[in-house]
Design a protein around this motif. Structure first.
Motif, PDB file in Angstrom:
ATOM      1  N   ALA A 131     -25.031   8.816  -3.630  1.00  0.00           N
ATOM      2  CA  ALA A 131     -24.091   9.819  -4.122  1.00  0.00           C
ATOM      3  C   ALA A 131     -23.916  10.930  -3.103  1.00  0.00           C
ATOM      4  O   ALA A 131     -24.822  11.247  -2.331  1.00  0.00           O
ATOM      5  CB  ALA A 131     -24.587  10.389  -5.447  1.00  0.00           C
ATOM      6  N   ARG A 132     -22.719  11.509  -3.109  1.00  0.00           N
ATOM      7  CA  ARG A 132     -22.458  12.676  -2.273  1.00  0.00           C
ATOM      8  C   ARG A 132     -21.887  13.786  -3.136  1.00  0.00           C
ATOM      9  O   ARG A 132     -21.238  13.534  -4.156  1.00  0.00           O
ATOM     10  CB  ARG A 132     -21.487  12.321  -1.134  1.00  0.00           C
ATOM     11  CG  ARG A 132     -22.056  11.326  -0.154  1.00  0.00           C
ATOM     12  CD  ARG A 132     -21.296  11.341   1.169  1.00  0.00           C
ATOM     13  NE  ARG A 132     -19.957  10.803   1.096  1.00  0.00           N
ATOM     14  CZ  ARG A 132     -19.611   9.550   1.414  1.00  0.00           C
ATOM     15  NH1 ARG A 132     -20.539   8.678   1.803  1.00  0.00           N
ATOM     16  NH2 ARG A 132     -18.353   9.149   1.356  1.00  0.00           N
ATOM     17  N   SER A 133     -22.087  15.009  -2.710  1.00  0.00           N
ATOM     18  CA  SER A 133     -21.559  16.148  -3.444  1.00  0.00           C
ATOM     19  C   SER A 133     -20.052  16.231  -3.248  1.00  0.00           C
ATOM     20  O   SER A 133     -19.499  15.731  -2.275  1.00  0.00           O
ATOM     21  CB  SER A 133     -22.217  17.439  -2.960  1.00  0.00           C
ATOM     22  OG  SER A 133     -21.920  17.652  -1.585  1.00  0.00           O
ATOM     23  N   GLY A 134     -19.402  16.866  -4.177  1.00  0.00           N
ATOM     24  CA  GLY A 134     -17.959  17.021  -4.100  1.00  0.00           C
ATOM     25  C   GLY A 134     -17.330  16.830  -5.460  1.00  0.00           C
ATOM     26  O   GLY A 134     -17.879  17.248  -6.482  1.00  0.00           O
ATOM     27  N   ALA A 135     -16.171  16.205  -5.483  1.00  0.00           N
ATOM     28  CA  ALA A 135     -15.400  16.044  -6.713  1.00  0.00           C
ATOM     29  C   ALA A 135     -15.924  14.860  -7.511  1.00  0.00           C
ATOM     30  O   ALA A 135     -15.410  13.754  -7.422  1.00  0.00           O
ATOM     31  CB  ALA A 135     -13.920  15.866  -6.383  1.00  0.00           C
ATOM     32  N   GLY A 179     -12.389  15.757 -17.372  1.00  0.00           N
ATOM     33  CA  GLY A 179     -13.622  15.700 -16.599  1.00  0.00           C
ATOM     34  C   GLY A 179     -14.090  17.045 -16.108  1.00  0.00           C
ATOM     35  O   GLY A 179     -13.405  18.065 -16.209  1.00  0.00           O
ATOM     36  N   THR A 180     -15.277  17.018 -15.544  1.00  0.00           N
ATOM     37  CA  THR A 180     -15.846  18.156 -14.841  1.00  0.00           C
ATOM     38  C   THR A 180     -15.605  17.914 -13.365  1.00  0.00           C
ATOM     39  O   THR A 180     -16.252  17.061 -12.773  1.00  0.00           O
ATOM     40  CB  THR A 180     -17.350  18.279 -15.130  1.00  0.00           C
ATOM     41  OG1 THR A 180     -17.532  18.410 -16.525  1.00  0.00           O
ATOM     42  CG2 THR A 180     -17.945  19.467 -14.410  1.00  0.00           C
ATOM     43  N   LYS A 181     -14.677  18.637 -12.782  1.00  0.00           N
ATOM     44  CA  LYS A 181     -14.267  18.337 -11.417  1.00  0.00           C
ATOM     45  C   LYS A 181     -14.554  19.517 -10.504  1.00  0.00           C
ATOM     46  O   LYS A 181     -14.137  20.636 -10.777  1.00  0.00           O
ATOM     47  CB  LYS A 181     -12.783  17.988 -11.361  1.00  0.00           C
ATOM     48  CG  LYS A 181     -12.330  17.513  -9.974  1.00  0.00           C
ATOM     49  CD  LYS A 181     -10.969  16.874 -10.032  1.00  0.00           C
ATOM     50  CE  LYS A 181     -10.560  16.328  -8.677  1.00  0.00           C
ATOM     51  NZ  LYS A 181      -9.297  15.622  -8.703  1.00  0.00           N
ATOM     52  N   ALA A 241     -12.710  11.673   1.590  1.00  0.00           N
ATOM     53  CA  ALA A 241     -11.688  10.796   1.028  1.00  0.00           C
ATOM     54  C   ALA A 241     -12.289   9.604   0.311  1.00  0.00           C
ATOM     55  O   ALA A 241     -11.756   9.143  -0.703  1.00  0.00           O
ATOM     56  CB  ALA A 241     -10.742  10.328   2.131  1.00  0.00           C
ATOM     57  N   ALA A 242     -13.410   9.066   0.816  1.00  0.00           N
ATOM     58  CA  ALA A 242     -14.032   7.918   0.157  1.00  0.00           C
ATOM     59  C   ALA A 242     -14.549   8.307  -1.219  1.00  0.00           C
ATOM     60  O   ALA A 242     -14.432   7.529  -2.178  1.00  0.00           O
ATOM     61  CB  ALA A 242     -15.164   7.370   1.020  1.00  0.00           C
ATOM     62  N   LEU A 243     -15.125   9.483  -1.331  1.00  0.00           N
ATOM     63  CA  LEU A 243     -15.596   9.954  -2.638  1.00  0.00           C
ATOM     64  C   LEU A 243     -14.427  10.139  -3.594  1.00  0.00           C
ATOM     65  O   LEU A 243     -14.489   9.716  -4.756  1.00  0.00           O
ATOM     66  CB  LEU A 243     -16.371  11.260  -2.464  1.00  0.00           C
ATOM     67  CG  LEU A 243     -16.875  11.933  -3.742  1.00  0.00           C
ATOM     68  CD1 LEU A 243     -17.905  11.050  -4.441  1.00  0.00           C
ATOM     69  CD2 LEU A 243     -17.472  13.292  -3.435  1.00  0.00           C
ATOM     70  N   THR A 259     -28.819  15.768  -1.046  1.00  0.00           N
ATOM     71  CA  THR A 259     -29.597  15.937  -2.273  1.00  0.00           C
ATOM     72  C   THR A 259     -29.553  17.388  -2.737  1.00  0.00           C
ATOM     73  O   THR A 259     -29.340  17.689  -3.919  1.00  0.00           O
ATOM     74  CB  THR A 259     -31.055  15.504  -2.053  1.00  0.00           C
ATOM     75  OG1 THR A 259     -31.080  14.111  -1.756  1.00  0.00           O
ATOM     76  CG2 THR A 259     -31.909  15.759  -3.283  1.00  0.00           C
ATOM     77  N   ASP A 260     -29.755  18.302  -1.797  1.00  0.00           N
ATOM     78  CA  ASP A 260     -29.716  19.729  -2.135  1.00  0.00           C
ATOM     79  C   ASP A 260     -28.342  20.122  -2.659  1.00  0.00           C
ATOM     80  O   ASP A 260     -28.230  20.891  -3.638  1.00  0.00           O
ATOM     81  CB  ASP A 260     -30.068  20.564  -0.908  1.00  0.00           C
ATOM     82  CG  ASP A 260     -31.520  20.402  -0.481  1.00  0.00           C
ATOM     83  OD1 ASP A 260     -32.337  19.917  -1.286  1.00  0.00           O
ATOM     84  OD2 ASP A 260     -31.831  20.756   0.680  1.00  0.00           O
ATOM     85  N   ALA A 261     -27.275  19.614  -2.026  1.00  0.00           N
ATOM     86  CA  ALA A 261     -25.921  19.965  -2.454  1.00  0.00           C
ATOM     87  C   ALA A 261     -25.619  19.420  -3.846  1.00  0.00           C
ATOM     88  O   ALA A 261     -24.992  20.105  -4.667  1.00  0.00           O
ATOM     89  CB  ALA A 261     -24.902  19.424  -1.446  1.00  0.00           C
ATOM     90  N   LEU A 262     -26.073  18.211  -4.152  1.00  0.00           N
ATOM     91  CA  LEU A 262     -25.864  17.643  -5.486  1.00  0.00           C
ATOM     92  C   LEU A 262     -26.586  18.464  -6.548  1.00  0.00           C
ATOM     93  O   LEU A 262     -26.038  18.741  -7.622  1.00  0.00           O
ATOM     94  CB  LEU A 262     -26.349  16.193  -5.518  1.00  0.00           C
ATOM     95  CG  LEU A 262     -25.453  15.171  -4.826  1.00  0.00           C
ATOM     96  CD1 LEU A 262     -26.224  13.887  -4.555  1.00  0.00           C
ATOM     97  CD2 LEU A 262     -24.219  14.864  -5.679  1.00  0.00           C
TER      98      LEU A 262
END
Length: 351
Positions: free
Chosen positions: A40-44, A3-5, A13-15, A63-66
């Motif tokens: 959706a949230r930014s992160g892994a 994957g792209t991680k 933790a939920a993400l 949105t900006d972070a994604l």
């Protein structure tokens, strides 16, 4: 998973838990097709290379972070999807409507996978999705729970889906004076802190103003009604759902006041200059007090106000805003203190 991680350093933790069933081999990523990720949230975001992940997020900072991560962000559904992912909100009516929508946009036989922290309602969220879908499985990890169901028309409770969808529609509050909906801040009432500010609105406010963190528009509507010298008002709000309702709630005021509605992260600064600013800034991230949000609002207001401009700020009494206010404004005074809230008026130095 190949994957792209992008590491989230365990901060969400939920993400992380949402993608765990795929990483462990319990679930398989669809070989083709666009995957929809609601809230959706930014992160892994651990998805296979080349996979198309279509993210929906109505909160501007996320949105900006994604987008900065290179993710596709879209407000439009294009079903059917071979997989739907979601991070449900805490507010249950909003979450239930989201489960109904997720199952509706999933292709027959597709998975709907959700994740919640245990202290954010994971057990009730799992029960709701499984009840609606008529099937389900789960996995617990990281003090969170990932849970999933198969989109199957034969087992889905369509009457319940319709009921839950209706539970999140905009509706009148405050004796019909405003339109609101579940999930917004103080969605079903007039917020007591904002009411304190309204009660002390200076009738001589005039010129071009701004409302930082405008929500569904209560403060702005009252300012337009009570202060005839206001000629223009910019509403800044990071939650797109709230801003849509503010447009509805301020429709009557647009006949007299020039209004502009900005889906915007106030902490990044303001694009205009103002004679006055009103604000009841946010101060929570999840369950955690986050006074840095209010401090960022104060700093943005101080930069955007014209010489001699006024800030009216209401906040919980314990929040440590006074030092920054004193450093940023020529005059600062506490106008009122009531029910754990404080109303502060600050004036910028004249040129």
């Amino acid at each position: 998973m190949d994957g792209t991680k992008i590491s989230s350093a365990g901060l969400d933790a939920a993400l992380d838990t949402l993608f765990l069933p795929f990483q462990s081999g319990l679930l398989a990523w669809p070989p083709m097709g666009e995957v929809r990720f609601l809230r959706a949230r930014s992160g892994a975001l651990d998805h296979p290379k080349g996979a198309v992940l279509s993210c929906e997020q109505g909160f501007k900072p996320q949105t900006d972070a994604l987008r900065q991560q290179g993710e596709l962000v879209s407000a439009e559904d294009h079903p059917p999807y071979p997989l739907v992912l979601l991070l449900p909100p805490r507010q249950r009516d909003e979450a239930r409507a989201l489960y109904a929508r997720a199952l509706a946009i999933a292709a027959p036989g597709a998975l709907v996978v959700a994740s919640l922290a245990n202290n954010e309602g994971a057990r009730s969220g799992e029960a709701d999705l499984h009840r609606l879908a008529g099937n389900g499985t789960s996995l617990s990890k990281n003090k969170c729970r990932a849970f999933w169901s198969i989109a199957d028309a034969a087992t889905r409770d369509e009457a319940l889906a319709e009921q839950w969808t209706r539970g999140d529609v905009p509706r009148p509050i405050a004796d019909g004076r405003f339109i609101s909906r579940p999930g917004l801040f103080a969605w079903d009432r007039l917020d007591a802190a904002s009411q304190l500010l309204v009660e002390h609105l200076p009738p001589d406010l005039r010129g071009q103003g701004a409302d930082l963190g405008a929500g569904y528009g209560y403060l702005s509507a009252e300012a337009c009604a009570r202060c005839p010298g206001i000629t223009g008002l910019d509403l800044f709000e990071a939650d797109a759902r709230a801003l849509d309702l503010a447009r509805m709630n301020l429709a009557h005021a647009s006949e007299r006041v020039a209004l502009a509605f900005h889906w915007h992260d106030v902490s990044t600064g303001l694009p205009g200059s103002y004679d006055f600013i009103l604000s009841n800034p946010p101060f929570h991230v999840g369950r955690r007090d986050a006074p840095e949000l209010g401090l960022a609002f104060i700093a943005a207001a101080a930069r955007a106000l014209l010489p001699g401009g006024r800030l009216l700020l209401v906040a919980n009494r314990h929040l440590p805003y006074e030092d920054l206010l004193a450093a940023s404004f020529a005059q600062v005074r506490t106008v009122a203190v009531r029910d754990g809230f404080k109303l502060i008026a600050a004036t910028k130095a004249a040129a």
